[in-house]
Scaffold this motif. Structure first.
Motif, PDB file in Angstrom:
ATOM      1  N   ILE A 199       0.840  -1.207   0.000  1.00 13.43           N
ATOM      2  CA  ILE A 199       0.000   0.000   0.000  1.00 13.43           C
ATOM      3  C   ILE A 199       0.869   1.247   0.000  1.00 13.43           C
ATOM      4  N   ALA A 200       1.918   1.264   0.811  1.00 16.90           N
ATOM      5  CA  ALA A 200       2.793   2.433   0.883  1.00 16.90           C
ATOM      6  C   ALA A 200       3.503   2.681  -0.450  1.00 16.90           C
ATOM      7  N   MET A 201       4.013   1.638  -1.070  1.00 17.13           N
ATOM      8  CA  MET A 201       4.713   1.800  -2.338  1.00 17.13           C
ATOM      9  C   MET A 201       3.758   2.249  -3.444  1.00 17.13           C
ATOM     10  N   ASN A 202       2.575   1.669  -3.486  1.00 19.54           N
ATOM     11  CA  ASN A 202       1.610   2.086  -4.503  1.00 19.54           C
ATOM     12  C   ASN A 202       1.124   3.515  -4.281  1.00 19.54           C
ATOM     13  N   ALA A 203       1.017   3.935  -3.017  1.00 17.21           N
ATOM     14  CA  ALA A 203       0.623   5.318  -2.737  1.00 17.21           C
ATOM     15  C   ALA A 203       1.695   6.296  -3.211  1.00 17.21           C
ATOM     16  N   CYS A 204       2.955   5.959  -2.995  1.00 21.59           N
ATOM     17  CA  CYS A 204       4.041   6.813  -3.499  1.00 21.59           C
ATOM     18  C   CYS A 204       4.037   6.864  -5.027  1.00 21.59           C
ATOM     19  N   ARG A 205       3.742   5.740  -5.647  1.00 20.31           N
ATOM     20  CA  ARG A 205       3.659   5.729  -7.109  1.00 20.31           C
ATOM     21  C   ARG A 205       2.499   6.607  -7.590  1.00 20.31           C
ATOM     22  N   GLU A 206       1.373   6.529  -6.904  1.00 19.07           N
ATOM     23  CA  GLU A 206       0.241   7.380  -7.251  1.00 19.07           C
ATOM     24  C   GLU A 206       0.578   8.854  -7.057  1.00 19.07           C
ATOM     25  N   GLN A 207       1.359   9.154  -6.020  1.00 16.36           N
ATOM     26  CA  GLN A 207       1.760  10.537  -5.774  1.00 16.36           C
ATOM     27  C   GLN A 207       2.614  11.073  -6.912  1.00 16.36           C
ATOM     28  N   LEU A 208       3.535  10.266  -7.413  1.00 14.39           N
ATOM     29  CA  LEU A 208       4.365  10.695  -8.535  1.00 14.39           C
ATOM     30  C   LEU A 208       3.526  10.915  -9.792  1.00 14.39           C
ATOM     31  N   VAL A 209       2.606  10.006 -10.049  1.00 18.40           N
ATOM     32  CA  VAL A 209       1.741  10.158 -11.228  1.00 18.40           C
ATOM     33  C   VAL A 209       0.885  11.410 -11.101  1.00 18.40           C
ATOM     34  N   LEU A 210       0.334  11.648  -9.904  1.00 15.28           N
ATOM     35  CA  LEU A 210      -0.491  12.828  -9.693  1.00 15.28           C
ATOM     36  C   LEU A 210       0.321  14.103  -9.835  1.00 15.28           C
ATOM     37  N   GLY A 211       1.575  14.079  -9.344  1.00 20.30           N
ATOM     38  CA  GLY A 211       2.425  15.260  -9.504  1.00 20.30           C
ATOM     39  C   GLY A 211       2.733  15.566 -10.954  1.00 20.30           C
ATOM     40  N   LEU A 212       2.994  14.543 -11.738  1.00 26.03           N
ATOM     41  CA  LEU A 212       3.248  14.754 -13.160  1.00 26.03           C
ATOM     42  C   LEU A 212       1.999  15.273 -13.874  1.00 26.03           C
ATOM     43  N   SER A 213       0.838  14.753 -13.505  1.00 30.01           N
ATOM     44  CA  SER A 213      -0.386  15.231 -14.153  1.00 30.01           C
ATOM     45  C   SER A 213      -0.661  16.684 -13.798  1.00 30.01           C
ATOM     46  N   ARG A 214      -0.323  17.075 -12.556  1.00 27.68           N
ATOM     47  CA  ARG A 214      -0.505  18.481 -12.179  1.00 27.68           C
ATOM     48  C   ARG A 214       0.436  19.383 -12.960  1.00 27.68           C
ATOM     49  N   LEU A 215       1.651  18.923 -13.211  1.00 30.52           N
ATOM     50  CA  LEU A 215       2.579  19.721 -14.007  1.00 30.52           C
ATOM     51  C   LEU A 215       2.092  19.871 -15.434  1.00 30.52           C
ATOM     52  N   ASN A 216       1.519  18.821 -15.974  1.00 31.20           N
ATOM     53  CA  ASN A 216       1.031  18.892 -17.349  1.00 31.20           C
ATOM     54  C   ASN A 216      -0.173  19.812 -17.473  1.00 31.20           C
ATOM     55  N   ARG A 217      -1.036  19.779 -16.471  1.00 28.01           N
ATOM     56  CA  ARG A 217      -2.234  20.611 -16.527  1.00 28.01           C
ATOM     57  C   ARG A 217      -1.978  22.027 -16.030  1.00 28.01           C
ATOM     58  N   THR A 218      -0.765  22.272 -15.491  1.00 33.03           N
ATOM     59  CA  THR A 218      -0.405  23.530 -14.819  1.00 33.03           C
ATOM     60  C   THR A 218      -1.454  23.827 -13.756  1.00 33.03           C
ATOM     61  N   SER A 219      -2.151  24.932 -13.870  1.00 32.84           N
ATOM     62  CA  SER A 219      -3.175  25.253 -12.859  1.00 32.84           C
ATOM     63  C   SER A 219      -4.473  25.687 -13.532  1.00 32.84           C
ATOM     64  N   GLN A 220      -4.777  25.085 -14.656  1.00 31.23           N
ATOM     65  CA  GLN A 220      -5.964  25.499 -15.395  1.00 31.23           C
ATOM     66  C   GLN A 220      -7.246  25.138 -14.659  1.00 31.23           C
ATOM     67  N   ARG A 221      -7.254  23.995 -14.003  1.00 30.29           N
ATOM     68  CA  ARG A 221      -8.457  23.543 -13.310  1.00 30.29           C
ATOM     69  C   ARG A 221      -8.414  23.798 -11.810  1.00 30.29           C
ATOM     70  N   GLY A 222      -7.453  24.558 -11.358  1.00 34.85           N
ATOM     71  CA  GLY A 222      -7.355  24.833  -9.925  1.00 34.85           C
ATOM     72  C   GLY A 222      -6.730  23.665  -9.188  1.00 34.85           C
ATOM     73  N   ASP A 223      -7.020  23.576  -7.903  1.00 31.88           N
ATOM     74  CA  ASP A 223      -6.444  22.514  -7.075  1.00 31.88           C
ATOM     75  C   ASP A 223      -7.032  21.160  -7.458  1.00 31.88           C
ATOM     76  N   SER A 224      -6.166  20.159  -7.492  1.00 32.22           N
ATOM     77  CA  SER A 224      -6.608  18.818  -7.824  1.00 32.22           C
ATOM     78  C   SER A 224      -7.283  18.186  -6.617  1.00 32.22           C
ATOM     79  N   PRO A 225      -8.205  17.255  -6.849  1.00 32.27           N
ATOM     80  CA  PRO A 225      -8.856  16.584  -5.717  1.00 32.27           C
ATOM     81  C   PRO A 225      -7.865  15.727  -4.959  1.00 32.27           C
ATOM     82  N   PRO A 226      -8.134  15.412  -3.702  1.00 30.66           N
ATOM     83  CA  PRO A 226      -7.208  14.585  -2.922  1.00 30.66           C
ATOM     84  C   PRO A 226      -7.088  13.197  -3.515  1.00 30.66           C
TER      85      PRO A 226
END
Length: 628
Positions: A199-226
């Motif tokens: 669970i911990a390793m998959n959560a860290c992997r999800e965090q990296l994916v979410l961070g990359l998606s936020r960089l790609n979207r910049t801040s067009q849609r505001g804050d991302s959901p948790p």
């Protein structure tokens, strides 16, 4: 995932077809013991399938008898093989009846394990993989007895299906709670531990994916959901959840995500704890004890970063209600003290649940103030070794000023409580240094409210309470109110009138600044009986007062600069319309001064020239001419 080809895993001489199920119970050749009642399972199979191959061993699991054959069981189960060998060694007879106590997963899981031994296909799922893994370990179905045995099959499913998914790992970890006999059988095979790490390793992997998606979207849609997995973790038992959060912190998950998960879990667990009472098996025994375990575990999982104040005060209120441990309450109070300057008045109004002296928990606020002042003292002590001394000093004094205003408002709010004792009220007043209160209007208001809510105070008690008010720090409005306040002692009213008279005298004479400076100088001169420690404390106090004065001047200067900028902007905006008018007015005023008063001035000068005597010097030059 289906375990296909199990029938082919057995040799041709050992194979039993899937159509001829051999879980025969209660046959005439080898009947079960008389004390075992017939069950629904036995009623389904009341006829013998093989007239020539009868069952030769009866195994009882949770009161359910299973009439089986030794050969397929001994071929794959090390435990059954040991039982048969021991019976043969001790009694020289073959084993025909035995019982397996505390079998993991009960009779249903034992039935699946027996299907595996007979080569009957069935499905391994998220819900039964833990029970099958524990049952295989219980029966010692290792590779030493047969290749691709049940332990290997369940381990393959865990590695290739479960541990690669965060959601499935959470589901498997929840299923570990259902193994009740014995309850720690899953821990023996390290299933929960591996689920937690997955669970911990998959959560860290999800965090990296979410961070990359936020960089790609910049801040067009505001804050991302948790993160979506935060809601999934709320299904875990508190001990498993604590292990998951600790593993996430070790693997480097962001503190913001951990704090969000803690907030969501506490909200869900403390709100719906009655619904989860059946599946949680903590040793507390009562709902209050379970809530206490949840609160204490969540507080122990706080990261080093700052936790939102609303969450801290919410946990503190729950902790006061259910009487959590002293260490838990002190941890919450210490964390609140780290950011006390940001609290609101409603946050400090902690109600008292049990019958005590007052309506509000004044002792908790007092301890929070003690922690706050200790923090300020530690920061000031480390100023000399810090390069950013001025910045830290300014921050500390700003925090002190804010806390002083908040505490005065808190005192005024709790003062009308008739059950609030005088000692607790004065303790809250005395704990703050005098230099924290720039004005004493808030303190005077709080004391006045206390006197109004406690009319039975003696005159001596009123005097001791009013001595905390410095009349020199009261504003003119406060002095006017105090001079007409019947609840105040006479000495207090006299001091107010005297201070007001001095203020008026200083305003009239214009020597208020001189008086203040002389007072500071006189207070700063140490007497002969003053110890060096007292002298140092006095100088340090004066230094704080000067720094506070500088801070106020800086604030006032910044306000004036802002007003100047606003005035300039207004003039620039109106310059297109008002510039000609201002220019004409200035020219008109200039002409009036020149042509109106200039003629009279010129006549006066000519008259002075005629009446002035002309003196000649040695050079023969008129002095009047040289002068003009």
């Amino acid at each position: 995932m289906f375990l296909k080809g199990f029938s082919s895993a057995l040799p041709e001489t050992e194979r039993v077809s899937a159509e001829t199920l051999v879980f025969l119970m209660g046959t005439s050749d080898n009947p079960p013991p008389a004390h075992v009642p017939p069950t629904s399972f036995s009623k389904s199979f009341t006829t013998r399938i093989f007239s020539d191959v009868a069952g030769d061993i009866t195994i009882v699991v949770d009161g359910e008898p299973f009439l089986l054959h030794k050969f397929p069981l001994v071929a794959r189960c090390g435990k059954i093989r040991k039982l048969v060998a021991e019976e043969m060694k001790e009694t020289s007879r073959t084993l025909s009846h035995t019982e397996l106590p505390d079998f993991p997963g009960g009779s249903h899981t034992f039935e699946l394990a027996m299907k595996f031994c007979y080569g009957i296909n069935f499905e391994i799922t998220i819900s039964n993989v833990v029970a099958l893994r524990c049952a295989a370990g219980y029966l010692e179905m290792t590779e030493d007895h047969k290749e691709e045995n049940l332990i290997a099959r369940t381990e393959t499913y865990l590695e290739q299906v479960v541990f690669r998914s965060l959601e499935k790992s959470v589901e498997v970890l929840c299923s570990c709670e259902l193994l009740l006999h014995p309850h720690d059988i899953a821990e023996a095979y390290h299933v929960p531990e591996r689920c937690v790490e997955a669970i911990a390793m998959n959560a860290c992997r999800e965090q990296l994916v979410l961070g990359l998606s936020r960089l790609n979207r910049t801040s067009q849609r505001g804050d991302s959901p948790p993160e979506w997995w935060i809601q999934d973790l709320s299904a875990l038992r508190i001990d498993y959840y604590a292990r998951v959060v600790s593993a996430m912190a070790r693997t480097g998950l962001r503190s913001e995500s951990i704090i969000t998960s803690l907030m969501h879990y506490s909200q869900e667990s403390l709100k719906g704890i009655r619904d989860r009472q059946e599946r949680t098996k903590l040793d507390s025994g009562t709902i209050e004890n379970e809530q206490r375990n949840v609160v204490e575990a969540i507080v122990s999982l706080f990261p080093n970063d700052k936790v939102p104040l609303s969450f801290l005060f919410g946990m503190l209120r729950v902790g006061v209600t259910i009487n959590v441990s002293v260490s838990c309450r002190l941890e919450l109070e210490m964390r609140i003290a780290q950011q006390l300057e940001r609290v609101s008045l409603d946050d400090l109004l902690i109600p008292v649940v049990r019958d005590e002296e007052s309506m509000y928990d004044v002792d908790t606020v007092h301890r929070i103030l003690v922690c706050f002042l200790k923090r300020i003292e530690d920061e000031e002590r480390n100023e000399d070794d810090n390069e950013t001394e001025s910045l830290i000093d300014s921050t500390c004094h700003s925090s002190l000023l804010k806390v002083g205003l908040i505490i005065d408002a808190y005192l005024a709010e709790i003062a009308p409580d008739p059950f609030l004792s005088l000692n607790k009220f004065t303790d809250l007043i005395e704990i703050l240094p005098d230099y924290v209160r720039v004005t004493h209007d808030g303190l005077y208001r709080a004391i006045d409210m206390f006197l109004k809510g406690h009319p039975l105070l003696t005159e001596q008690e009123c005097k001791s309470l009013c001595k905390f008010v410095d009349t020199k720090k009261l504003t003119q409005e406060a002095c006017s109110h105090a001079a007409q306040n019947d609840r105040l002692p006479v000495q207090m009213v006299v001091r107010v009138l005297y201070s007001e008279q001095l203020r008026l005298k200083n305003i009239v004479s214009g020597e208020s600044g001189m008086v203040m400076s002389s007072q500071k100088l006189s207070s700063g001169v140490p007497s002969g009986a003053t110890s060096p420690r007292d002298t140092y404390a006095s100088l340090r106090r004066e230094n704080r007062e000067l720094k506070l004065e500088i801070s106020r001047v800086r604030v006032r200067l910044s306000e004036l600069e802002k007003e100047q900028v606003l005035m300039k902007q207004g003039m620039i905006e109106k310059s297109g319309h008002g510039g000609t008018l201002m220019t004409s007015l200035s020219k008109g005023i200039g002409r009036m001064s020149i042509f109106g008063g200039g003629a009279k001035e010129e006549k006066r000068r000519k008259a002075n020239r005629k009446n002035r005597p002309r003196l000649k010097g040695k050079t023969g030059i008129n002095r009047t001419e040289s002068m003009f």
